[in-house]
Motif scaffolding. Structure first.
Motif, mmCIF file in Angstrom:
data_model
loop_
_atom_site.group_PDB
_atom_site.id
_atom_site.type_symbol
_atom_site.label_atom_id
_atom_site.label_comp_id
_atom_site.label_asym_id
_atom_site.label_seq_id
_atom_site.Cartn_x
_atom_site.Cartn_y
_atom_site.Cartn_z
ATOM 1 N N GLY A 39 0.782 -1.228 0.000
ATOM 2 C CA GLY A 39 0.000 0.000 0.000
ATOM 3 C C GLY A 39 0.814 1.279 0.000
ATOM 4 O O GLY A 39 0.257 2.372 -0.012
ATOM 5 N N LEU A 40 2.136 1.167 0.043
ATOM 6 C CA LEU A 40 2.992 2.347 0.055
ATOM 7 C C LEU A 40 3.464 2.618 -1.365
ATOM 8 O O LEU A 40 4.235 1.847 -1.923
ATOM 9 C CB LEU A 40 4.189 2.121 0.984
ATOM 10 C CG LEU A 40 4.950 3.361 1.391
ATOM 11 C CD1 LEU A 40 5.579 3.158 2.760
ATOM 12 C CD2 LEU A 40 5.986 3.755 0.398
ATOM 13 N N HIS A 41 2.978 3.718 -1.961
ATOM 14 C CA HIS A 41 3.305 4.029 -3.351
ATOM 15 C C HIS A 41 3.280 5.534 -3.550
ATOM 16 O O HIS A 41 2.717 6.281 -2.723
ATOM 17 C CB HIS A 41 2.328 3.351 -4.310
ATOM 18 C CG HIS A 41 0.906 3.631 -3.968
ATOM 19 N ND1 HIS A 41 0.256 4.791 -4.340
ATOM 20 C CD2 HIS A 41 0.013 2.919 -3.239
ATOM 21 C CE1 HIS A 41 -0.976 4.771 -3.886
ATOM 22 N NE2 HIS A 41 -1.156 3.642 -3.210
ATOM 23 N N GLN A 42 3.862 5.978 -4.635
ATOM 24 C CA GLN A 42 3.888 7.408 -4.952
ATOM 25 C C GLN A 42 2.465 7.935 -5.047
ATOM 26 O O GLN A 42 1.601 7.330 -5.665
ATOM 27 C CB GLN A 42 4.627 7.642 -6.267
ATOM 28 C CG GLN A 42 4.870 9.111 -6.545
ATOM 29 C CD GLN A 42 5.824 9.313 -7.699
ATOM 30 O OE1 GLN A 42 6.645 8.457 -7.996
ATOM 31 N NE2 GLN A 42 5.716 10.451 -8.348
ATOM 32 N N GLY A 43 2.208 9.061 -4.385
ATOM 33 C CA GLY A 43 0.879 9.655 -4.357
ATOM 34 C C GLY A 43 0.042 9.192 -3.183
ATOM 35 O O GLY A 43 -1.006 9.775 -2.897
ATOM 36 N N GLY A 44 0.481 8.145 -2.504
ATOM 37 C CA GLY A 44 -0.270 7.610 -1.369
ATOM 38 C C GLY A 44 -0.059 8.425 -0.103
ATOM 39 O O GLY A 44 0.962 9.080 0.077
ATOM 40 N N THR A 45 -1.046 8.359 0.777
ATOM 41 C CA THR A 45 -0.976 9.045 2.064
ATOM 42 C C THR A 45 -0.618 8.047 3.147
ATOM 43 O O THR A 45 -1.211 6.967 3.225
ATOM 44 C CB THR A 45 -2.331 9.707 2.391
ATOM 45 O OG1 THR A 45 -2.636 10.636 1.354
ATOM 46 C CG2 THR A 45 -2.287 10.436 3.719
ATOM 47 N N ILE A 46 0.364 8.417 3.971
ATOM 48 C CA ILE A 46 0.800 7.554 5.075
ATOM 49 C C ILE A 46 0.973 8.401 6.329
ATOM 50 O O ILE A 46 1.021 9.620 6.269
ATOM 51 C CB ILE A 46 2.114 6.809 4.741
ATOM 52 C CG1 ILE A 46 3.230 7.799 4.414
ATOM 53 C CG2 ILE A 46 1.904 5.841 3.597
ATOM 54 C CD1 ILE A 46 4.565 7.126 4.158
ATOM 55 N N ARG A 47 1.098 7.721 7.469
ATOM 56 C CA ARG A 47 1.309 8.397 8.746
ATOM 57 C C ARG A 47 2.358 7.613 9.527
ATOM 58 O O ARG A 47 2.283 6.395 9.623
ATOM 59 C CB ARG A 47 -0.012 8.472 9.513
ATOM 60 C CG ARG A 47 0.030 9.297 10.769
ATOM 61 C CD ARG A 47 -1.355 9.543 11.350
ATOM 62 N NE ARG A 47 -2.031 8.292 11.723
ATOM 63 C CZ ARG A 47 -3.099 7.791 11.107
ATOM 64 N NH1 ARG A 47 -3.638 8.419 10.084
ATOM 65 N NH2 ARG A 47 -3.639 6.673 11.506
ATOM 66 N N VAL A 48 3.342 8.315 10.077
ATOM 67 C CA VAL A 48 4.378 7.675 10.883
ATOM 68 C C VAL A 48 3.854 7.544 12.313
ATOM 69 O O VAL A 48 3.536 8.536 12.959
ATOM 70 C CB VAL A 48 5.698 8.482 10.872
ATOM 71 C CG1 VAL A 48 6.741 7.808 11.748
ATOM 72 C CG2 VAL A 48 6.223 8.634 9.453
ATOM 73 N N LEU A 49 3.758 6.312 12.785
ATOM 74 C CA LEU A 49 3.261 6.054 14.134
ATOM 75 C C LEU A 49 4.391 5.943 15.145
ATOM 76 O O LEU A 49 4.221 6.293 16.315
ATOM 77 C CB LEU A 49 2.440 4.761 14.155
ATOM 78 C CG LEU A 49 1.235 4.709 13.225
ATOM 79 C CD1 LEU A 49 0.569 3.349 13.315
ATOM 80 C CD2 LEU A 49 0.257 5.814 13.562
ATOM 81 N N GLN A 50 5.529 5.434 14.679
ATOM 82 C CA GLN A 50 6.656 5.228 15.590
ATOM 83 C C GLN A 50 7.945 5.393 14.807
ATOM 84 O O GLN A 50 8.069 4.903 13.685
ATOM 85 C CB GLN A 50 6.572 3.826 16.187
ATOM 86 C CG GLN A 50 7.535 3.546 17.284
ATOM 87 C CD GLN A 50 7.262 2.171 17.901
ATOM 88 O OE1 GLN A 50 6.488 1.375 17.378
ATOM 89 N NE2 GLN A 50 7.907 1.903 19.012
ATOM 90 N N ARG A 51 8.920 6.082 15.435
ATOM 91 C CA ARG A 51 10.194 6.347 14.751
ATOM 92 C C ARG A 51 11.271 6.576 15.798
ATOM 93 O O ARG A 51 11.047 7.231 16.804
ATOM 94 C CB ARG A 51 10.013 7.586 13.873
ATOM 95 C CG ARG A 51 11.247 8.231 13.369
ATOM 96 C CD ARG A 51 10.952 9.430 12.470
ATOM 97 N NE ARG A 51 10.020 10.416 12.969
ATOM 98 C CZ ARG A 51 10.319 11.398 13.823
ATOM 99 N NH1 ARG A 51 11.522 11.507 14.305
ATOM 100 N NH2 ARG A 51 9.398 12.278 14.193
ATOM 101 N N ALA A 52 12.454 6.023 15.522
ATOM 102 C CA ALA A 52 13.640 6.257 16.352
ATOM 103 C C ALA A 52 14.858 6.156 15.444
ATOM 104 O O ALA A 52 14.833 5.443 14.434
ATOM 105 C CB ALA A 52 13.732 5.241 17.483
#
Length: 79
Positions: A39-52
């Protein structure tokens, strides 16, 4: 509103819990295809839930959750 290059940044620099749009992926074709199937592709909307730093990122794509390693996330550009 048109996005400028200064607003485009690597996924690793995205704010947590903020929707971003994928504008470019500097990945080889097979990696892009794998991510696209998730589901991760150019033009797609995503949200970062966790990052380190140097740790995998947990992403929300619609109702799905996926993990992307830090090195790969650095090659995904969003605004």
């Amino acid at each position: 509103m048109k996005k400028t290059m200064s607003q485009i940044h690597p996924l690793t620099e995205s704010d947590l819990m903020t929707n971003v749009t994928v504008v470019r992926m500097k990945l080889d074709v097979s990696e892009q295809e794998k991510l696209s199937q998730l589901g991760l592709h150019q033009g797609g909307t995503i949200r970062v839930l966790q990052r380190a730093l140097n740790e995998p990122l947990l992403l929300a794509i619609g109702d799905a959750r996926i993990g992307v390693n830090y090195e790969t996330a650095q090659k995904i550009f969003v605004y």
